[in-house]
Design an enzyme around this catalytic site. Structure first.
Site, PDB file in Angstrom:
ATOM      1  N   LEU A  93       0.914  -1.029   0.023  1.00  0.00           N
ATOM      2  CA  LEU A  93       0.072   0.037  -0.049  1.00  0.00           C
ATOM      3  C   LEU A  93       0.695   1.200  -0.002  1.00  0.00           C
ATOM      4  O   LEU A  93       1.766   1.398   0.629  1.00  0.00           O
ATOM      5  CB  LEU A  93      -0.902   0.066   1.322  1.00  0.00           C
ATOM      6  N   ASN A 107      -2.300  -4.944  10.855  1.00  0.00           N
ATOM      7  CA  ASN A 107      -1.874  -5.928   9.986  1.00  0.00           C
ATOM      8  C   ASN A 107      -1.372  -6.922  10.785  1.00  0.00           C
ATOM      9  O   ASN A 107      -0.861  -7.013  11.913  1.00  0.00           O
ATOM     10  CB  ASN A 107      -0.732  -5.539   9.042  1.00  0.00           C
ATOM     11  N   HIS A 109       1.397 -10.152  10.418  1.00  0.00           N
ATOM     12  CA  HIS A 109       2.529 -10.666   9.838  1.00  0.00           C
ATOM     13  C   HIS A 109       3.170 -11.832  10.268  1.00  0.00           C
ATOM     14  O   HIS A 109       3.209 -12.081  11.490  1.00  0.00           O
ATOM     15  CB  HIS A 109       3.630  -9.392   9.609  1.00  0.00           C
ATOM     16  N   SER A 136       3.153 -11.440  14.459  1.00  0.00           N
ATOM     17  CA  SER A 136       3.138  -9.947  14.875  1.00  0.00           C
ATOM     18  C   SER A 136       1.881  -9.252  14.247  1.00  0.00           C
ATOM     19  O   SER A 136       1.372  -9.432  13.174  1.00  0.00           O
ATOM     20  CB  SER A 136       4.481  -9.269  14.431  1.00  0.00           C
ATOM     21  N   ASP A 145       5.601  -3.247   6.740  1.00  0.00           N
ATOM     22  CA  ASP A 145       5.637  -4.410   7.917  1.00  0.00           C
ATOM     23  C   ASP A 145       6.416  -3.530   9.173  1.00  0.00           C
ATOM     24  O   ASP A 145       7.256  -4.166   9.818  1.00  0.00           O
ATOM     25  CB  ASP A 145       6.280  -5.428   7.728  1.00  0.00           C
TER      26      ASP A 145
HETATM   27  C1  GAR Z   1      -1.294 -15.292   7.075  1.00  0.00           C
HETATM   28  O1  GAR Z   1      -0.362 -16.354   7.623  1.00  0.00           O
HETATM   29  C2  GAR Z   1      -0.758 -14.079   7.484  1.00  0.00           C
HETATM   30  O2  GAR Z   1      -0.088 -13.785   8.290  1.00  0.00           O
HETATM   31  C3  GAR Z   1      -0.150 -13.976   6.146  1.00  0.00           C
HETATM   32  O3  GAR Z   1      -1.016 -14.272   5.192  1.00  0.00           O
HETATM   33  C4  GAR Z   1      -1.719 -15.559   5.593  1.00  0.00           C
HETATM   34  C5  GAR Z   1      -3.116 -15.153   5.295  1.00  0.00           C
HETATM   35  O4  GAR Z   1      -3.924 -16.459   5.766  1.00  0.00           O
HETATM   36  N1  GAR Z   1       0.127 -12.485   5.706  1.00  0.00           N
HETATM   37  C6  GAR Z   1       1.068 -11.965   5.092  1.00  0.00           C
HETATM   38  O5  GAR Z   1       1.839 -12.644   4.750  1.00  0.00           O
HETATM   39  C7  GAR Z   1       1.301 -10.404   4.913  1.00  0.00           C
HETATM   40  N2  GAR Z   1       2.316 -10.218   4.230  1.00  0.00           N
HETATM   41  P1  GAR Z   1      -5.339 -16.330   5.795  1.00  0.00           P
HETATM   42  O6  GAR Z   1      -5.984 -15.829   4.334  1.00  0.00           O
HETATM   43  O7  GAR Z   1      -5.852 -17.768   5.988  1.00  0.00           O
HETATM   44  O8  GAR Z   1      -5.659 -15.444   6.670  1.00  0.00           O
END
Ligand code: GAR
Length: 195
Positions: A93, A107, A109, A136, A145
């Protein structure tokens, strides 16, 4: 109730855990689940839960990130949310978008920030020989992040772990951590959560 818009790109398991937490005496309710991916599995889950859904497909904007974000903002603000929760939303973003929601966007992460910003977090933690990994929840600021960390959950990294086995250990911790942080954030409590 405060209104929470949840942005997803995929299966939406964190969205489901957030939405399931916003019941009873919880001070917030989900008002919208928005995906940038038309077929994202989380959209059907949100519909089944009775939550409004929207799609703003970044591919419709042919690389015009500004136009994509203006469309995102319009779709989000139509539901007048108080808080934006990014939950596996996989688009970077710009400051324009982040400034618009300054102080009210979270968010999750999948790393123990400030380690492993960006992608492939679990693979990088394993390759670095770390003994633990985790997730986190942070406030979103202009640095990727990089905003203030509001909570973390930790798991051990085991000798035979792959990125997939580690992700499977971290994901249930995400589902516990994110609702815990959101519930505090909704009432202005930014004291750190450690699970
Ligand atoms: C989660 O593990 C989240 O932490 C990660 O994507 C996955 C989404 O799973 N986020 C990132 O990597 C952000 N850069 P979900 O759609 O089942 O919640």
């Amino acid at each position: 109730h405060k209104k929470v818009a949840i942005l997803i790109s995929g299966g939406g398991s964190n969205m489901v855990s957030l939405a399931n937490s916003m019941v009873g005496d919880h001070p917030a309710r989900p008002c919208l689940v928005l995906s940038n991916v038309p077929g994202a599995g989380g959209l059907n889950k949100a519909s089944d839960m009775g939550i409004a859904t929207a799609v703003v497909d970044h591919k419709d904007f042919k690389g015009d990130r500004e136009a994509f974000e203006e469309a995102l903002i319009s779709a989000i603000d139509a539901h007048a949310p108080d808080i934006i929760a990014l939950a596996g939303f996989m688009r970077i973003l710009t400051p324009r978008f982040i400034t618009h929601y300054a102080g009210r966007m979270l968010n999750i992460h999948p790393s123990l920030l400030p380690k492993y910003k960006g992608l492939h977090t679990h693979q990088r933690a394993i390759e670095a020989g770390d003994s633990e990994a985790g997730c986190s929840v942070h406030e979103v600021t202009a640095e990727l992040d990089g905003g203030p960390i509001l909570g973390q959950a930790r798991v051990p990294i085991l000798p035979d772990d792959t990125a997939d086995t580690l992700a499977a250990r971290v994901l249930p911790r995400e589902h516990a951590l994110y609702p815990a942080v959101l519930r505090r954030f909704v009432v202005g409590d930014i004291t750190r959560v450690d699970l």
